[in-house]
Design an enzyme around this catalytic site. Sequence first.
Site, PDB file in Angstrom:
ATOM      1  N   ASP A 173       0.844  -1.196   0.000  1.00  0.00           N
ATOM      2  CA  ASP A 173       0.000   0.000   0.000  1.00  0.00           C
ATOM      3  C   ASP A 173       0.879   1.245   0.000  1.00  0.00           C
ATOM      4  OD1 ASP A 173      -2.222  -1.558   0.025  1.00  0.00           O
ATOM      5  OD2 ASP A 173      -2.784  -1.167   2.100  1.00  0.00           O
ATOM      6  N   GLU A 257      -9.973  -9.011  -0.496  1.00  0.00           N
ATOM      7  CA  GLU A 257      -9.962 -10.474  -0.437  1.00  0.00           C
ATOM      8  C   GLU A 257     -11.052 -11.005   0.494  1.00  0.00           C
ATOM      9  OE1 GLU A 257      -5.120 -10.864  -1.056  1.00  0.00           O
ATOM     10  OE2 GLU A 257      -5.956 -10.676   0.953  1.00  0.00           O
ATOM     11  N   THR A 416      -3.631 -15.512  -5.174  1.00  0.00           N
ATOM     12  CA  THR A 416      -2.332 -14.843  -5.187  1.00  0.00           C
ATOM     13  C   THR A 416      -1.180 -15.832  -4.991  1.00  0.00           C
ATOM     14  OG1 THR A 416      -2.422 -14.406  -2.810  1.00  0.00           O
ATOM     15  CG2 THR A 416      -3.385 -12.758  -4.263  1.00  0.00           C
ATOM     16  N   GLU A 454      -2.541 -13.967  -9.511  1.00  0.00           N
ATOM     17  CA  GLU A 454      -1.789 -12.733  -9.332  1.00  0.00           C
ATOM     18  C   GLU A 454      -0.486 -13.068  -8.624  1.00  0.00           C
ATOM     19  OE1 GLU A 454      -4.001  -9.928  -7.035  1.00  0.00           O
ATOM     20  OE2 GLU A 454      -5.713  -9.860  -8.408  1.00  0.00           O
ATOM     21  N   LEU A 457       3.668 -10.339  -4.335  1.00  0.00           N
ATOM     22  CA  LEU A 457       4.642  -9.270  -4.096  1.00  0.00           C
ATOM     23  C   LEU A 457       5.176  -8.753  -5.421  1.00  0.00           C
ATOM     24  CD1 LEU A 457       6.645 -10.996  -1.200  1.00  0.00           C
ATOM     25  CD2 LEU A 457       4.739  -9.378  -0.987  1.00  0.00           C
TER      26      LEU A 457
END
Length: 546
Positions: A173, A257, A416, A454, A457
Site C-alpha cells: 500500500d 480479499e 495470489t 496474481e 509481491l
Amino acid sequence: MTLTLRYSTSFTNQSKPQILKTPDDFSRMICFTHIKPSSRARIYNSMQPAQLLIEKPSSFEGRKTEKWEKLHELTGHPVQDTRVPVFVMLPLDTITTGGNLNKPRAMNASLMALKSAGVEGVMVDAWWGLVEKDGPLKYNWEGYAELVKMVQKTGLKLQVVMSFHQCGGNVGDSCSIPLPPWVLEEISKNPDLVYTDRSGRRNPEYISLGCDSLPLLRGRTPIQVYTDYMRSFHDRFRDYLGKVIVEIQVGMGPCGELRYPSYPESNGTWRFPGIGEFQCYDKYMRASLKAAAEAAGREEWERSGAHDSGQYNQFPEDTGFFRRDGTWNTEHGQFFLEWYSGKLLEHGDKILTAAKGIFQGTGAKLSGKVAGIHWHYRTRSHAAELTAGYYNTRYRDGYLPIARMFGKHDVIFNFTCMEMKDREQPEHANCSPEGLVQQVKMATKKAGIELAGENALERYDADAYAQVLATSKSESGNGLSAFTYLRMNKQLFETNNWRHLVEFVKSMSEGGCRMKLSAHDLSRTDLYVGFIKDRSCQKRKEVTLV
C-alpha cells in the site's frame, strides 16, 4: 534517461543489439506521436537507440543466462496449452482524492506502452472511499469514466475491483484511502461496526461481516450499501460492460480479499510469519457465536471461544489452540472453526448474490479474490489460514467450499502468490506456496470453475515469471484463465524489467512455449516496442511515466 515511444510499420536491421544505459540523473520519459492503427511501437532511448529484446541469431545460445533460460525454455513442439491473457494492475492512486484521473498524459503513454507489449488489459480499484465520499448515494465516477475511455482508445481491456476496503496499512500500500467519511463517522459512534480482536483492538479496514444484515449505515445494511454502489457503477458504465470492462472483481474483505483482517501490518501489529488472531469480538460477531453455541446445546463454547489461540506474532506450537494436537482438533475447536469460516462463506455468498443480480447478462465476468496465506502451511493446523477464515488443515480442504460457493454464482476464483517458490521462503516459517497453489488448482478444478492468478509481491526477475508460467499450466489441476501482474510503476519500465515483462507476456500468450525473436522480426509481431517510422517527425509530446 529518456525513453521515447515512437511508431513504425516495419523494423529496421541493426548489426548488433544496443545497451540502454540508465544514469540516475536522467528523468524517465515517454515520447510519442499520433499513429495509425496498424503502427508498431517501441521504447527508444533519446541518448542512444536501444533494442530491448533483439539478439543476433548466431550468438543466441551463447548469450543465454541461467535465469533467462528458465523463463524462455526452447522447444520444437507445437504449443498445447491455451493462451493466458495478462493484465497489469494500475497504481493505487490512479484516481486522486478529488475524484480525477491522476496524471492523465502519463497514464495514456503508459497504457500505449503496455498495449505494444501485448498486454491484454489493466486492472483498477474503484475505491468506495473516493466514489461515495460526499455522502450516502452520492457517487462520483468522473475520474473512472475518463480512464475507461482512455483504455478503450488504446485497445486494452479493463478489470475493475469493487474496493469496499481501505487502502493503507498492508503490503504494497503506497497511499492512504480510508472508508468514506460518513461511514467513519458511523464507526466513531459505534466502534463495533468494524472487526475486533480478543484484546479489543479495532480494525477500520473493512466493515465487520457481523452486521451485514443490520441497517447501521444511515438506514442501510452494509450489503445494501455495496449493492447500491455496484448498481450505480453498472448504470454509469453499462455501454462499456462486456466490451471494454470485461471483469468485475467483487471486494469481500481487507485488501479486497474474502478473509478476515487477521494479520494487519499497520502500527507493527503483525509481522511475518506470525499466526495472526481471530477477528470475531465485536458485539455482532459475539452475538452470532452465542446463538450458534446455544443451537448446538453448548453455551459454554461461546464464553470460552478460542481463548487459547495466542497472539499475532506467535507460532503454532506456542499456543494451546494451534499446537500439533491442540484445541483446533477437538470437538470445541471444530465447532468454532466451522462457525468462523462459515460466517465468511455466508458473507461472500450475500455479496456475490447481489453482484450476480446486477452484472448478469452484461458480458462482464465476475471474480472474487482469495489470499495466498502460505506460512505455517506445512503444519497440521495451518494456523495462519484458520485465523483468516480459511478452515484448511492437514485433514480438511478449506478451499473447496469457497470454490463451490464461487461456482454457485459463476465467479472466477482469483488467487495470489503464483510467483512464489517453496525454496525461497524461510525454513522456520513452514511455508509452502507451491503446495497451497496446487491445492487451490485442484479445488477449483473439482468445483468446475475458472482459476485466475496474481503475484503477491512486486517481482521483476526471471525466476518469478518462470514460476508463474509453470503454475499457469493445467497438467495437474486447473490452469490459469488469466493472470494479473502487480503492478505498473516506474520500476516496471526500467530496461531489464520491461524486457522480462514483454517476454513473459509473449510466453503466456503461447502457453509458455516460445522461441526468442530474431533480430529482424520478419513475422512483424507486436512483441516489442519497435523502430521509428519517421525520424524527421518533429511534433512529439513528452510525459513522465506513471
